[in-house]
Every structure is written in C-alpha cells, then in structure tokens.
Enzyme design. Structure first.
Site, PDB file in Angstrom:
ATOM      1  N   HIS A   1       0.786  -1.165   0.041  1.00  0.00           N
ATOM      2  CA  HIS A   1       0.031   0.164  -0.080  1.00  0.00           C
ATOM      3  C   HIS A   1       0.844   1.180   0.033  1.00  0.00           C
ATOM      4  CE1 HIS A   1      -0.211  -0.601   4.808  1.00  0.00           C
ATOM      5  NE2 HIS A   1       1.043  -0.027   4.183  1.00  0.00           N
TER       6      HIS A   1
ATOM      7  N   HIS B   1      -0.478   4.751   9.732  1.00  0.00           N
ATOM      8  CA  HIS B   1       0.996   5.238   9.846  1.00  0.00           C
ATOM      9  C   HIS B   1       1.159   6.580  10.285  1.00  0.00           C
ATOM     10  CE1 HIS B   1       0.345   2.486   6.528  1.00  0.00           C
ATOM     11  NE2 HIS B   1       1.737   2.089   6.486  1.00  0.00           N
TER      12      HIS B   1
ATOM     13  N   HIS C   1      10.566  -4.450   3.596  1.00  0.00           N
ATOM     14  CA  HIS C   1      11.268  -3.089   3.520  1.00  0.00           C
ATOM     15  C   HIS C   1      11.370  -2.561   4.887  1.00  0.00           C
ATOM     16  CE1 HIS C   1       6.970  -2.222   4.313  1.00  0.00           C
ATOM     17  NE2 HIS C   1       7.187  -0.854   4.251  1.00  0.00           N
TER      18      HIS C   1
ATOM     19  N   GLU D   1       4.395  -5.339   8.499  1.00  0.00           N
ATOM     20  CA  GLU D   1       3.060  -5.130   8.005  1.00  0.00           C
ATOM     21  C   GLU D   1       2.802  -6.544   7.450  1.00  0.00           C
ATOM     22  OE1 GLU D   1       3.082  -0.648   6.428  1.00  0.00           O
ATOM     23  OE2 GLU D   1       3.742  -2.155   5.087  1.00  0.00           O
TER      24      GLU D   1
END
Lengths: 119, 281
Positions: B12, B59, B195, B242
C-alpha cells in the site's frame, strides 16, 4: 533473552533501532510535533519559526539539534519514529529515497540503485 | 448468512497513490507492478462483493502514540481520507457499514479479542491505496462495496505476534459467517512485503524471505506462526512487519483456498511489492 527483562525489551539488529517503549518514551515530544504536521496550519507554523515551534512542543536538546541539522539518524536516535518523521521530511521536500540515501551515506541515485539491485 | 468470497493482499505504498493519479500504469517503472491487478479486477467484477473488510495498519494519521490500539475496528458511516502531512488532495469519503462493524465487534470481544471500536477514523494510504488499486476510481467505482476498516499496530513495539494475527483472522471469519444477511464479503490484507525505511539498514529488502512467506501463506499459514516478531523485523525489515495484516486476512479465509493470481516485484519505492488473490472454497 529472559522472558521478563523489565521494561526494556530491546533487541539488537544492526542498523535498526526498534521503536519500542524505551524509544517511545524518549521520542514523545518530537513525534508529537511531527504527528501534528498532518495539518497544514502546523506545517506553516514550523516553517515560519522552527525554533519557536520546537520549543512549543518541548523538544529535547538532542531532538532540536537533530532537526536543525536535518540529521535523520540523530532524530531516530533521539526517539523519532520514521512514520512521523516522514511528515517532517515532507516539509524539507525529501523523498523516501532521499531519506534512505541520507541515512546510508548514499546519494539518492545510489540508494535507488541499491533497492533495484535486490530484485 | 454472509459468505466470504476470498482475500486479496497488496502493498500500500504512498507512491502508488501518486502513480494512479498521474496515470503511470504503462510507465516502465510502474508497469510490472500494475500488471498484477487486471486479474484481480476481473475476479472482483465476476464476484461483486457487497462488503470489504480492509485490514491495514495506520501510519500516524488515525492514531498517535498518546493512545495506540493493538487492534482497532472502524464503526463509522463513512471513512475520511485526510492530509497525511504532504498536502495531497483527499478523496471523497468511503461508505462504511456500521451494522456489520458492530456485529464484528460483538463477536470478536465475545471471543476475547479486546479491540478498540472507532466511530470516527481518518484512514491513510494503508487503507486507501488498496481500494484505489482494486476498485479503480474509488470511492466512486460503480460497484464500490461498503467498508469496515481494521487496523493493527505496527508503529510501536510490542506489536502482535504472527500467531495472534492469524487467530484474529479466524475469529473474524467466525464473525463474518454469522452476519445475518445474504451478503458477499471480501477481506483485504494490506502492506508489506519486505522493506525498511529507517536506520543504517534503510533500503533492506529480502526476496528469499518474501517468497517463503508467499509460498506458505497460501496453504500452510500455521508454519509462519513460528516466526518470532524479532525474527520478522530482522528478515522482513522494520516496516515489513506489515505482513501481520496478511496473516490476519489469511485467518479469515478458512483452510481451503485456491490461488487465483500472484505478483511480486522489486522495488516500488523502498518496498518489495506483493499481490495475492486467494478464493475461498
């Protein structure tokens, strides 16, 4: 590792500062200032008077210095969380790859090449 | 009673929202990423879900560190997408489904998942980008399903374990299947894959680990519950945690699933981008 090492559950992963309770306590003022940058009025307030704005949020001296120097690693060391810092980076017009380069001693182009090299 | 059609996962990344706005689908950088979605579009068109459960992680828009829920469930009539600090134009609100939300909340708390209910919840790119990817033009897609957002904390450790995430999904399945409406539901798990944005290890991507996760999540998700949270940070990167959203989604699908499509591409922005569509038996 013991099951219950007190409140400090820090683990060591090289090049990674786990944002845990210890960091969350340390970084609260900096992170709160950055969270409030979600609103344009606060971004404008910071841009107009960086020192005054940092004082208003009660940033610690290491946090203020890190912001003054645009030093991302120092911000993280002072308790900053990257998701909130990203909003500050936006004010400085830094992309995610710029931020990656700054933290790893690479130019933005070199950082992009590093990302692609892992395909 | 309601029926779960399947689950869809996707990264996303905020940059995807920009690329959609600028129409960069055929740009050489973006094409390998966007090529992962036509099969998803076809499946959605063929199955036309009435509701979408959007499992994502906030976030720093909907929640701050002053109070950080481990699991939060939206119970609003609509969900606003607000400025995340970069001044990007906000989309129109996404329609909610508060009756379904409260049914899920009742069922999960009865199952001893002590969630936080939210009658107001600003949704960030973690919620919005997948909606835009799966329902082009969202929220104005002609068959836009009503949404229930579920957010899990990956901002601040301690984050939930992979086992807890999978079990949350299983409890969610029980809740959805007992919803007294003849409705079709799709479950999204957004974020990941590997990531890391912060620290000297920024830019870290781990293809082998991602492939391991992709392989196992389809038919053997229990295997992945052996991964500790520390191991997840180490192997997937600080923000690769995530993957918990994928586990939550997977738990909601039941044992038997059929893989319809999969895509994996490095890099999009700082991330190994993954997409997976699993259809329920």
């Amino acid at each position: 590792m013991h099951d219950m090492p007190g409140y400090d559950y820090h683990i060591d992963i090289p090049g990674t500062v786990l944002f845990d309770g210890t960091q969350a306590m340390k970084g609260y003022a900096l992170n709160k200032m950055c969270y409030d940058f979600n609103k344009a009025v606060n971004r404008d307030g910071f841009k107009a008077d960086e020192e005054g704005w940092m004082a208003k949020y009660g940033l610690t001296e290491p946090q203020k210095d890190a912001v003054r120097q645009r030093d991302i690693l120092a911000m993280i060391d002072a308790g900053g969380n990257i998701y909130y810092l990203a909003k500050l980076a936006g004010i400085f017009k830094l992309s995610v790859q710029d931020v990656g380069g700054l933290q790893t001693g690479r130019t933005t182009e070199e950082f992009k090449e590093y990302l692609a090299s892992q395909a | 009673m309601a029926r779960i059609l399947g689950g869809i996962t996707t990264s996303h990344i905020p940059a995807v929202g920009n690329a959609i706005q600028k129409g960069l689908h055929d740009d050489p950088y973006w094409k390998p990423f966007f090529d992962g979605y036509p099969k998803v579009h076809q499946w959605i068109q063929d199955n036309s879900p009435d509701y979408v459960i959007n499992i994502y992680n906030d976030h720093g828009l909907g929640f701050f560190l002053d109070r950080m829920p481990t699991f939060a469930i939206g119970a609003a009539h609509e969900y606003r997408n607000e400025d995340e600090g970069w001044g990007l134009p906000a989309l129109d609100p996404f329609p909610g489904a508060p009756e379904l939300s409260w049914h899920i909340i009742e069922s999960l708390v009865a199952d001893e998942f002590d969630i936080t209910s939210c009658q107001e919840l600003a949704v960030d790119h973690g919620f919005v980008v997948p909606m835009q990817l799966f329902w082009p033009g969202a929220p104005h897609h002609p068959h836009m399903p009503k949404a229930v957002p579920i957010s899990a904390n990956t901002v601040q450790h301690p984050i939930p374990t992979l086992n807890r995430a999978l079990n949350f999904g299983k409890a969610l399945r029980k809740a959805l299947l007992s919803f007294p409406e003849d409705a079709k539901i799709v479950v999204l798990g957004t974020g990941g894959l590997s990531h890391q944005l912060d620290g000297q290890r920024a830019g870290f991507i781990n293809k082998d680990f991602d492939q391991y996760c992709l392989e196992n999540i389809v038919h053997n998700p229990e295997e992945l519950t052996k991964i500790t949270r520390q191991e997840l940070v180490k192997q997937a990167g600080a923000q690769g945690t995530e993957f918990l959203m994928w586990m939550m989604m997977r738990g909601a699908l039941g044992d038997e699933v059929t893989e319809i499509t999969r895509n994996y591409h490095i890099p999009i922005s700082n991330t190994a981008a993954g997409t997976l569509l699993l259809e329920c038996a």
